[in-house]
Scaffold this motif. Structure first.
Motif, PDB file in Angstrom:
ATOM      1  N   LEU A 158      11.928  -5.723  -9.859  1.00 20.88           N
ATOM      2  CA  LEU A 158      11.063  -6.900  -9.537  1.00 20.88           C
ATOM      3  C   LEU A 158       9.751  -6.428  -8.812  1.00 20.88           C
ATOM      4  O   LEU A 158       8.733  -6.939  -8.627  1.00 20.88           O
ATOM      5  CB  LEU A 158      11.820  -8.048  -8.705  1.00 20.88           C
ATOM      6  N   MET A 192       5.754  -6.090  -9.199  1.00 17.45           N
ATOM      7  CA  MET A 192       4.878  -6.967  -8.444  1.00 17.45           C
ATOM      8  C   MET A 192       3.835  -5.895  -8.076  1.00 17.45           C
ATOM      9  O   MET A 192       2.598  -6.388  -7.987  1.00 17.45           O
ATOM     10  CB  MET A 192       5.849  -7.471  -7.065  1.00 17.45           C
ATOM     11  N   ALA A 229      -0.057  -6.181  -8.444  1.00 15.75           N
ATOM     12  CA  ALA A 229      -0.907  -6.049  -7.023  1.00 15.75           C
ATOM     13  C   ALA A 229      -1.968  -5.502  -7.450  1.00 15.75           C
ATOM     14  O   ALA A 229      -3.283  -5.763  -6.575  1.00 15.75           O
ATOM     15  CB  ALA A 229      -0.029  -5.866  -5.930  1.00 15.75           C
ATOM     16  N   TYR A 285      -4.621  -7.614  -8.905  1.00 15.55           N
ATOM     17  CA  TYR A 285      -4.600  -9.043  -8.646  1.00 15.55           C
ATOM     18  C   TYR A 285      -5.486  -9.395  -7.453  1.00 15.55           C
ATOM     19  O   TYR A 285      -5.999  -8.857  -6.595  1.00 15.55           O
ATOM     20  CB  TYR A 285      -2.979  -9.292  -7.769  1.00 15.55           C
ATOM     21  N   ARG A 286      -6.185 -10.583  -8.029  1.00 15.74           N
ATOM     22  CA  ARG A 286      -7.530 -10.634  -7.205  1.00 15.74           C
ATOM     23  C   ARG A 286      -7.006 -11.965  -6.120  1.00 15.74           C
ATOM     24  O   ARG A 286      -8.199 -12.813  -5.629  1.00 15.74           O
ATOM     25  CB  ARG A 286      -8.680 -11.292  -8.025  1.00 15.74           C
ATOM     26  N   GLY A 287      -5.887 -12.343  -6.015  1.00 13.58           N
ATOM     27  CA  GLY A 287      -5.451 -13.606  -5.020  1.00 13.58           C
ATOM     28  C   GLY A 287      -5.788 -12.807  -3.826  1.00 13.58           C
ATOM     29  O   GLY A 287      -6.327 -11.777  -3.175  1.00 13.58           O
ATOM     30  N   PRO A 290      -5.222 -11.747  -0.004  1.00 15.21           N
ATOM     31  CA  PRO A 290      -4.456 -10.918   0.470  1.00 15.21           C
ATOM     32  C   PRO A 290      -3.718 -11.260   2.093  1.00 15.21           C
ATOM     33  O   PRO A 290      -4.326 -12.318   2.536  1.00 15.21           O
ATOM     34  CB  PRO A 290      -5.177  -9.444   0.771  1.00 15.21           C
ATOM     35  N   TYR A 337      13.058  -3.504  -3.280  1.00 13.12           N
ATOM     36  CA  TYR A 337      11.916  -4.104  -3.631  1.00 13.12           C
ATOM     37  C   TYR A 337      10.533  -3.477  -3.275  1.00 13.12           C
ATOM     38  O   TYR A 337       9.695  -3.254  -3.881  1.00 13.12           O
ATOM     39  CB  TYR A 337      12.006  -5.486  -3.179  1.00 13.12           C
ATOM     40  N   LEU A 338      10.601  -3.138  -1.921  1.00  8.54           N
ATOM     41  CA  LEU A 338       9.323  -2.489  -1.315  1.00  8.54           C
ATOM     42  C   LEU A 338       9.148  -1.011  -2.032  1.00  8.54           C
ATOM     43  O   LEU A 338       8.181  -0.746  -2.483  1.00  8.54           O
ATOM     44  CB  LEU A 338       9.524  -2.176  -0.050  1.00  8.54           C
ATOM     45  N   CYS A 353       7.767  -1.763  -5.242  1.00  9.17           N
ATOM     46  CA  CYS A 353       6.462  -2.334  -5.197  1.00  9.17           C
ATOM     47  C   CYS A 353       5.228  -1.040  -5.136  1.00  9.17           C
ATOM     48  O   CYS A 353       4.327  -0.856  -5.830  1.00  9.17           O
ATOM     49  CB  CYS A 353       6.047  -3.124  -3.877  1.00  9.17           C
ATOM     50  N   SER A 354       5.685  -0.275  -4.184  1.00  6.46           N
ATOM     51  CA  SER A 354       4.975   1.255  -4.110  1.00  6.46           C
ATOM     52  C   SER A 354       4.745   1.882  -5.231  1.00  6.46           C
ATOM     53  O   SER A 354       3.690   2.410  -5.778  1.00  6.46           O
ATOM     54  CB  SER A 354       5.747   2.023  -2.943  1.00  6.46           C
ATOM     55  N   SER A 402       2.706  -0.020  -7.813  1.00  3.08           N
ATOM     56  CA  SER A 402       1.368  -0.141  -7.480  1.00  3.08           C
ATOM     57  C   SER A 402       0.631   1.228  -7.594  1.00  3.08           C
ATOM     58  O   SER A 402      -0.540   1.564  -8.269  1.00  3.08           O
ATOM     59  CB  SER A 402       0.960  -0.346  -5.967  1.00  3.08           C
ATOM     60  N   TRP A 403       1.377   2.257  -7.015  1.00  7.07           N
ATOM     61  CA  TRP A 403       0.761   3.673  -7.363  1.00  7.07           C
ATOM     62  C   TRP A 403       0.614   3.962  -8.680  1.00  7.07           C
ATOM     63  O   TRP A 403      -0.386   4.500  -9.191  1.00  7.07           O
ATOM     64  CB  TRP A 403       1.982   4.614  -6.466  1.00  7.07           C
ATOM     65  N   ASP A 463      -2.313   2.091 -10.245  1.00  3.36           N
ATOM     66  CA  ASP A 463      -3.391   2.899  -9.641  1.00  3.36           C
ATOM     67  C   ASP A 463      -3.991   4.024 -10.309  1.00  3.36           C
ATOM     68  O   ASP A 463      -5.018   4.138 -10.687  1.00  3.36           O
ATOM     69  CB  ASP A 463      -3.511   3.044  -8.168  1.00  3.36           C
TER      70      ASP A 463
END
Lengths: 98, 465
Positions: A18, A22, A26, A29-31, A33, A76-77, A80-81, A84-85, A88
């Motif tokens: 999950l 995310m 992220a 994502y243009r939402g 922050p 989860y964190l 996420c990390s 995202s990495w 990117d």
């Protein structure tokens, strides 16, 4: 700990996936922050909750659910990390190639 | 790193599915986890000695209640549960088992079962005691009502196991261990059991002592049953040793010349003093009954049956009480057999001949005193004489060829006279009888052998009318 990790591996892996998803989203994502102040406050709250869990203050099932939540949140964190990495890295390679 | 911080501000939308995942995980995993932790705690306690163990798990917290048998054991049990995988906290509800003072253990036996009361020091020793009781009391129901307590004396198990073997030797009774003092009461199952228990108690573990041993021996029973239909005398029960056994069977053979002796006697220690003399007298009394039972129980002689005629009944009652050794009691229940129908002189002659062929009237050596062993035979002869009241009977005495002929002549006359006196004393009219002695002049067998001499020493009843 190792025992819990083995017992709950499915759920932890779910939380990781999950988070990975995310994190992946992220990057593009243009939402809106979360404001920096809120992140700081939430971080403090997280530290307090971890402290409560480590101190084993909450008894019985609620104590277990707190531990469970924190473990899932950790995975989860991490998800996420990594997500995202990785996103990117993929995006920046694409831009360089373009 | 800066990028990671920037991206993290956009990770929040994932928290909504995360929350759902959390709730789901909590919903699904809690009960299985609790079950597994309970099992883990139980496994961790496997090698620990506890009683009344209760484990309940809420989340990862274990509530653990139990009775421990030492402080060290209690702490080690709690530490074992704390170390069980997955356990977060242990709510310690353990206690030490109460200490029993004094430490009492009881084994009680009745006709049906053996009940174990009191306390044992550990569940293992409790189980061992019950198992040993079942093994020792093969087939008897064992009821375990033992509790558990601290404070047992050293070597308690060894002492109780030895005592359970003694319970097996009891018919009924109770063995009590109070700290290191042992009390026994009850009745041994078999003769010699009391002595066997006393001997076994010498092997009690160090520190234990016998405070009271009131185990009684079972009654020393000797029985004789005279059955006129089967024409048997059945001997059963106990005799002190093989010599007395042989002597009593020989005595019975002399006193009951007509009957077949069925010998079911067993040798056993524990006979009361004067046993042999008392049983000999009592067998003499029984031999005078037409049918009867003799029960010698410890020092009490019970004789019941039917005498052949009224005077005999009185003589048996009075005689038995007089003949028994000091300290012995008797309960004669002697009635009189209904008088048999009268017979004529021919039948009378046959009956005398039959009885005198099977048995002989015995006298003391070189004397005219009638031996007591002949009382039964004389009673039967008297009964026959009473059945033919009109006949005249000549009583004839004979001796063997040993010794001086003149002496034998006088001895044979005196012996015939002694028999007549006996009959008259029993209530028969003297004028019906006459006596003659022939000494050794009319032998019926050779005087060269003991067997021949035995046949020659005789009394004959000749029916004259």
């Amino acid at each position: 700990m190792a025992y819990l990790a083995i017992f709950l591996w499915g759920w932890l892996f779910g939380a990781f996936l999950l988070g990975f998803g995310m994190g992946w989203i992220a990057v593009v994502y243009r939402g809106k922050p979360v404001p920096k102040v809120w992140i700081q406050r939430l971080s403090v709250l997280a530290v307090v909750i971890v402290g409560v869990a480590v101190a084993r203050v909450v008894p019985g099932r609620f104590g277990y659910w707190l531990d469970l939540g924190l473990a899932l949140f950790g995975f989860y964190l991490v998800g996420c990390s990594i997500g995202s990495w990785l996103r990117d890295w993929v995006v920046s390679r694409h831009v360089r190639a373009g | 790193m800066h990028g990671l911080f920037r991206w993290s501000s956009k990770w929040w939308p994932g928290l909504i599915p995360f929350a759902i995942l959390w709730v789901l995980a909590a919903w699904v995993s809690t009960v299985p986890l609790e079950a597994e932790l309970a099992a883990n705690s139980g496994t961790a306690l496997k090698s620990t000695v506890l009683d009344k163990t209760q484990i309940s798990v809420a989340g990862r917290d274990v509530s653990f209640a139990a009775l421990a048998f030492s402080e060290e054991g209690r702490r080690s049990a709690v530490a074992s549960v704390e170390a069980a995988p997955g356990v977060r906290l242990v709510n310690d509800g353990t206690r030490l088992v109460a200490e029993a003072k004094p430490f009492v253990w009881v084994a009680e036996r009745d006709n049906v079962r053996v009940t174990l009361w009191g306390t044992a020091p550990l569940p293992a020793s409790k189980a061992r005691i019950v198992e040993a009781a079942r093994a020792a009391l093969n087939g008897t129901e064992v009821v375990d009502r033992m509790g558990l307590a601290r404070g047992a004396p050293a070597r308690f198990d060894a002492a109780t196991l030895l005592l359970l073997d003694q319970v097996a030797k009891l018919k009924d009774g109770k063995i009590i261990v109070q700290d290191t003092a042992i009390s026994l009461a009850g009745m041994a199952r078999e003769l010699g059991g009391r002595e066997a228990i006393a001997a076994a108690l010498k092997n009690l573990p160090e520190g234990f002592s016998v405070a009271a041993n009131d185990v009684k021996a079972p009654p020393y029973v000797f029985q004789a049953n005279k059955d006129p239909v089967a024409v048997t005398l059945t001997l059963s029960g106990y005799v002190p040793d093989n010599n007395v056994h042989a002597a009593l069977v020989a005595t019975a053979g002399r006193k009951f010349a007509n009957e077949k002796i069925v010998d079911n006697l067993k040798a056993s220690i524990g006979a009361p003093s004067g046993f042999s003399a008392a049983v000999t007298s009592a067998l003499g009394a029984l031999s005078r009954l037409s049918t009867g039972t003799l029960i010698v129980s410890d020092r009490e002689v019970k004789l019941s049956g039917d005498a052949l005629y009224e005077a005999a009944a009185g003589q048996i009652r009075a005689g038995l009480a007089k003949e028994l050794p000091t300290g012995w009691t008797t309960k004669p229940e002697v009635s009189v057999k209904p008088a048999a129908s009268p017979v004529d002189s021919t039948v009378c002659r046959q009956l005398f001949a039959q009885n005198l062929a099977k048995g002989r009237i015995r006298f003391e050596t070189n004397s005219a005193s009638i031996n007591a062993d002949s009382a039964g035979l004389l009673d039967r002869l008297i009964e026959i004489a009473m059945r033919c009241p009109t006949t005249a009977v000549e009583i004839v005495g004979h001796t063997d060829g040993d010794g001086d002929a003149g002496f034998n002549q006088i001895l044979s006359e005196k012996r015939a006279q002694a028999v007549q006196d006996y009959l008259v004393k029993a209530g028969l009219p003297a004028d019906r009888f006459s006596t003659t002695g022939y000494g050794s002049s009319q032998p019926i067998a050779g005087n060269e052998t003991d067997e021949g001499k035995l046949q020659n020493r005789r009394i004959e009843f000749l029916v004259r009318q």
